[in-house]
Design an enzyme around this catalytic site. Structure first.
Site, PDB file in Angstrom:
ATOM      1  N   ASP A  61      16.523   6.154   1.419  1.00  0.00           N
ATOM      2  CA  ASP A  61      15.969   7.249   2.228  1.00  0.00           C
ATOM      3  C   ASP A  61      15.979   8.467   1.330  1.00  0.00           C
ATOM      4  O   ASP A  61      17.044   9.038   1.059  1.00  0.00           O
ATOM      5  CB  ASP A  61      16.833   7.467   3.480  1.00  0.00           C
ATOM      6  CG  ASP A  61      16.298   8.612   4.341  1.00  0.00           C
ATOM      7  OD1 ASP A  61      15.432   9.377   3.863  1.00  0.00           O
ATOM      8  OD2 ASP A  61      16.758   8.745   5.482  1.00  0.00           O
ATOM      9  N   ASN A  88       6.908   7.159  -4.592  1.00  0.00           N
ATOM     10  CA  ASN A  88       5.740   6.920  -3.732  1.00  0.00           C
ATOM     11  C   ASN A  88       5.945   7.474  -2.315  1.00  0.00           C
ATOM     12  O   ASN A  88       4.999   7.929  -1.689  1.00  0.00           O
ATOM     13  CB  ASN A  88       5.480   5.412  -3.686  1.00  0.00           C
ATOM     14  CG  ASN A  88       4.507   5.052  -2.593  1.00  0.00           C
ATOM     15  OD1 ASN A  88       3.294   5.193  -2.741  1.00  0.00           O
ATOM     16  ND2 ASN A  88       5.021   4.587  -1.466  1.00  0.00           N
ATOM     17  N   SER A 146      -1.584  13.616  -5.621  1.00  0.00           N
ATOM     18  CA  SER A 146      -2.870  13.616  -4.916  1.00  0.00           C
ATOM     19  C   SER A 146      -3.736  14.718  -5.493  1.00  0.00           C
ATOM     20  O   SER A 146      -3.211  15.760  -5.934  1.00  0.00           O
ATOM     21  CB  SER A 146      -2.628  13.876  -3.427  1.00  0.00           C
ATOM     22  OG  SER A 146      -3.846  14.127  -2.770  1.00  0.00           O
ATOM     23  N   TYR A 161       1.416  19.829   2.759  1.00  0.00           N
ATOM     24  CA  TYR A 161       1.209  18.650   1.917  1.00  0.00           C
ATOM     25  C   TYR A 161       0.640  19.067   0.557  1.00  0.00           C
ATOM     26  O   TYR A 161       1.114  18.621  -0.486  1.00  0.00           O
ATOM     27  CB  TYR A 161       0.267  17.682   2.638  1.00  0.00           C
ATOM     28  CG  TYR A 161      -0.007  16.392   1.890  1.00  0.00           C
ATOM     29  CD1 TYR A 161       0.931  15.368   1.873  1.00  0.00           C
ATOM     30  CD2 TYR A 161      -1.209  16.193   1.224  1.00  0.00           C
ATOM     31  CE1 TYR A 161       0.680  14.181   1.203  1.00  0.00           C
ATOM     32  CE2 TYR A 161      -1.474  15.010   0.556  1.00  0.00           C
ATOM     33  CZ  TYR A 161      -0.525  14.002   0.546  1.00  0.00           C
ATOM     34  OH  TYR A 161      -0.779  12.823  -0.122  1.00  0.00           O
ATOM     35  N   VAL A 194      -7.122   6.307   0.499  1.00  0.00           N
ATOM     36  CA  VAL A 194      -6.751   4.902   0.666  1.00  0.00           C
ATOM     37  C   VAL A 194      -6.480   4.574   2.136  1.00  0.00           C
ATOM     38  O   VAL A 194      -5.800   5.335   2.833  1.00  0.00           O
ATOM     39  CB  VAL A 194      -5.484   4.588  -0.182  1.00  0.00           C
ATOM     40  CG1 VAL A 194      -5.117   3.120  -0.055  1.00  0.00           C
ATOM     41  CG2 VAL A 194      -5.721   4.957  -1.639  1.00  0.00           C
ATOM     42  N   THR A 196      -4.514   3.476   4.656  1.00  0.00           N
ATOM     43  CA  THR A 196      -3.104   3.214   5.001  1.00  0.00           C
ATOM     44  C   THR A 196      -2.839   3.996   6.274  1.00  0.00           C
ATOM     45  O   THR A 196      -3.726   4.688   6.785  1.00  0.00           O
ATOM     46  CB  THR A 196      -2.158   3.748   3.901  1.00  0.00           C
ATOM     47  OG1 THR A 196      -2.347   5.174   3.811  1.00  0.00           O
ATOM     48  CG2 THR A 196      -2.399   3.112   2.546  1.00  0.00           C
TER      49      THR A 196
HETATM   50  P1  NAP Z   1       2.066   5.618   4.290  1.00  0.00           P
HETATM   51  O1  NAP Z   1       1.227   4.445   4.601  1.00  0.00           O
HETATM   52  O2  NAP Z   1       2.224   6.697   5.316  1.00  0.00           O
HETATM   53  O3  NAP Z   1       3.495   5.106   3.792  1.00  0.00           O
HETATM   54  C1  NAP Z   1       4.473   6.040   3.479  1.00  0.00           C
HETATM   55  C2  NAP Z   1       5.715   5.339   2.995  1.00  0.00           C
HETATM   56  O4  NAP Z   1       6.686   6.342   2.670  1.00  0.00           O
HETATM   57  C3  NAP Z   1       6.344   4.438   4.071  1.00  0.00           C
HETATM   58  O5  NAP Z   1       6.899   3.301   3.462  1.00  0.00           O
HETATM   59  C4  NAP Z   1       7.449   5.337   4.625  1.00  0.00           C
HETATM   60  O6  NAP Z   1       8.544   4.617   5.176  1.00  0.00           O
HETATM   61  C5  NAP Z   1       7.890   6.016   3.340  1.00  0.00           C
HETATM   62  N1  NAP Z   1       8.733   7.179   3.598  1.00  0.00           N
HETATM   63  C6  NAP Z   1       8.447   8.292   4.289  1.00  0.00           C
HETATM   64  N2  NAP Z   1       9.528   9.096   4.318  1.00  0.00           N
HETATM   65  C7  NAP Z   1      10.509   8.448   3.644  1.00  0.00           C
HETATM   66  C8  NAP Z   1      11.847   8.758   3.324  1.00  0.00           C
HETATM   67  N3  NAP Z   1      12.444   9.878   3.716  1.00  0.00           N
HETATM   68  N4  NAP Z   1      12.547   7.880   2.561  1.00  0.00           N
HETATM   69  C9  NAP Z   1      11.987   6.740   2.141  1.00  0.00           C
HETATM   70  N5  NAP Z   1      10.742   6.365   2.451  1.00  0.00           N
HETATM   71  C10 NAP Z   1      10.006   7.236   3.185  1.00  0.00           C
HETATM   72  O7  NAP Z   1       1.494   6.386   3.006  1.00  0.00           O
HETATM   73  P2  NAP Z   1       0.546   5.864   1.810  1.00  0.00           P
HETATM   74  O8  NAP Z   1      -0.846   6.205   2.147  1.00  0.00           O
HETATM   75  O9  NAP Z   1       0.912   4.491   1.380  1.00  0.00           O
HETATM   76  O10 NAP Z   1       0.990   6.918   0.689  1.00  0.00           O
HETATM   77  C11 NAP Z   1       1.773   6.555  -0.439  1.00  0.00           C
HETATM   78  C12 NAP Z   1       1.697   7.705  -1.443  1.00  0.00           C
HETATM   79  O11 NAP Z   1       0.330   7.950  -1.815  1.00  0.00           O
HETATM   80  C13 NAP Z   1       2.223   9.031  -0.890  1.00  0.00           C
HETATM   81  O12 NAP Z   1       2.907   9.705  -1.912  1.00  0.00           O
HETATM   82  C14 NAP Z   1       0.955   9.781  -0.528  1.00  0.00           C
HETATM   83  O13 NAP Z   1       1.137  11.178  -0.507  1.00  0.00           O
HETATM   84  C15 NAP Z   1       0.023   9.324  -1.642  1.00  0.00           C
HETATM   85  N6  NAP Z   1      -1.400   9.474  -1.350  1.00  0.00           N
HETATM   86  C16 NAP Z   1      -1.984   8.749  -0.348  1.00  0.00           C
HETATM   87  C17 NAP Z   1      -3.355   8.895  -0.119  1.00  0.00           C
HETATM   88  C18 NAP Z   1      -4.058   8.092   0.945  1.00  0.00           C
HETATM   89  O14 NAP Z   1      -5.290   8.289   1.108  1.00  0.00           O
HETATM   90  N7  NAP Z   1      -3.397   7.198   1.647  1.00  0.00           N
HETATM   91  C19 NAP Z   1      -4.112   9.781  -0.906  1.00  0.00           C
HETATM   92  C20 NAP Z   1      -3.488  10.502  -1.911  1.00  0.00           C
HETATM   93  C21 NAP Z   1      -2.129  10.330  -2.147  1.00  0.00           C
HETATM   94  P3  NAP Z   1       8.684   4.306   6.771  1.00  0.00           P
HETATM   95  O15 NAP Z   1       7.866   3.055   7.016  1.00  0.00           O
HETATM   96  O16 NAP Z   1      10.139   4.141   6.958  1.00  0.00           O
HETATM   97  O17 NAP Z   1       8.111   5.493   7.490  1.00  0.00           O
END
Ligand code: NAP
Length: 238
Positions: A61, A88, A146, A161, A194, A196
Site C-alpha cells: 500500500d 504504477n 502521463s 492529477y 488506456v 482500464t
Molecule cells: P487503475 O485501473 O485505476 O488501477 C490502479 C491500480 O493502482 C490498482 O491496482 C489500484 O489498487 C492501485 N492503487 C491505487 N492506490 C493504491 C495504493 N495506495 N497502494 C497500492 N496500490 C494502489 O489504473 P490504470 O489505468 O491501470 O493506471 C495505471 C497507471 O497508468 C497510473 O499511474 C495512471 O496514472 C497511469 N495512466 C493511466 C492512463 C489510462 O488511460 N488508463 C493514462 C495515463 C497514465 P486497488 O485495486 O487496490 O484499488
C-alpha cells in the site's frame, strides 16, 4: 551466468500494472505483483498462473509508511535481489467531472490524497529499493506518468492529477541524477489513453499496449537512457 532479473510492480492487481507484470514475466523476469489487498493480488496471480506464469504477490500500500520497505524486504527474501521497480499505482479523484474537473473546485483533501498515492508513494518505493539496487550495481526504475503531467502541453482539467504527474516527472529527474553512475536507470513514461478502470471504456488502447513502453524501460540495457520521459518507446517533451 546470466542473472535472472526480479521486479516489483505497484498496483499490479489490475489495469496497466497487471499487464506490466504479465509482459515482464513473459520475458523471464521474476515479476512480483504489488497489491494493497493481497486477496485481489492472488486473483490476478491465479490468472497469470493459468497461463504458465509463476507470479507471487506481496502486500504493498504505497500510502502507508513502511509498506514499501516491507515489500522490498519480502522480494529480497523470495529472490535474494530486486532489479526493477515500477511505480504504477495511482489515483485520479478530481471531481466533479473527472477529466473536466476545475482548479476552482479543487479541495485540499483531494490534492493531499492524490499526492500521497501518486508522488509520495513512488518516493517511498524508490527510497526502499535504491540501497538494494546500489549494492547490486543494477537497477531499473520506471515511473508511470502521463502526458497530463507534461508542462510543455499543460492545460486545464483534473488539476490534482496533472500536478501529481508533473511532480512524479520531477522525481524521475531527481532520482536519475542521484543514482547516476550506479547503473540504475530512472525513467518516466506515458502509456497513452488506456481502457482500464481509470481510463474508461472509450479509451484507445488496450492495457497490453499501454504496458509496452514500461516493459521496455524496465529491461533497458546498460547503455540505455536515464532521466527521460517516453511514450511508444520514444522520448517526449517534459
Ligand atoms: P487503475 O485501473 O485505476 O488501477 C490502479 C491500480 O493502482 C490498482 O491496482 C489500484 O489498487 C492501485 N492503487 C491505487 N492506490 C493504491 C495504493 N495506495 N497502494 C497500492 N496500490 C494502489 O489504473 P490504470 O489505468 O491501470 O493506471 C495505471 C497507471 O497508468 C497510473 O499511474 C495512471 O496514472 C497511469 N495512466 C493511466 C492512463 C489510462 O488511460 N488508463 C493514462 C495515463 C497514465 P486497488 O485495486 O487496490 O484499488
Amino acid at each position: 551466468m546470466a542473472v535472472t532479473r526480479t521486479a516489483l510492480v505497484s498496483g499490479a492487481n489490475r489495469g496497466i500494472g497487471f499487464e506490466i507484470v504479465r509482459g515482464l514475466a513473459r520475458l523471464g523476469v521474476l515479476a512480483v505483483i504489488g497489491a494493497r489487498d493481497t486477496k485481489d493480488g492472488m486473483v490476478a496471480a491465479e490468472k497469470l498462473q493459468s497461463e504458465g506464469l509463476d507470479v507471487p504477490v506481496v502486500q504493498l500500500d504505497v500510502d502507508r509508511d513502511g509498506s514499501a520497505a516491507e515489500a522490498v524486504a519480502e522480494v529480497q527474501r523470495l529472490y535474494g535481489r530486486l532489479d526493477i521497480i515500477v511505480n504504477n499505482a495511482a489515483i485520479l479523484i478530481d471531481e466533479p467531472g473527472g477529466f473536466k474537473a476545475s482548479l476552482f473546485d479543487l479541495k485540499a483533501d483531494t490534492m493531499r490524497r492524490t499526492f500521497e498515492t501518486n508522488v509520495i508513494g513512488p518516493v517511498r518505493l524508490i527510497q526502499a529499493a535504491a540501497p538494494v539496487m546500489r549494492a547490486q550495481e543494477y537497477g531499473r526504475i520506471v515511473n508511470i506518468s502521463s502526458t497530463a503531467g507534461q508542462l510543455s502541453e499543460m492545460g486545464s482539467g483534473y488539476p490534482a492529477y496533472r500536478m501529481s504527474k508533473a511532480a512524479l516527472n520531477a522525481l524521475t529527474r531527481i532520482a536519475a541524477a542521484e543514482l547516476n553512475g550506479a547503473n540504475i536507470k530512472v525513467n518516466s513514461m506515458c502509456p497513452g489513453w488506456v481502457k482500464t478502470d481509470m481510463g474508461g471504456t472509450n479509451a484507445e488502447r488496450t492495457p497490453e499496449e499501454g504496458a509496452d513502453t514500461a516493459v521496455w524501460l524496465a529491461t533497458l540495457p546498460d547503455e540505455g537512457p536515464t532521466g527521460g520521459f517516453f511514450k511508444d518507446r520514444k522520448p517526449i517533451a517534459w
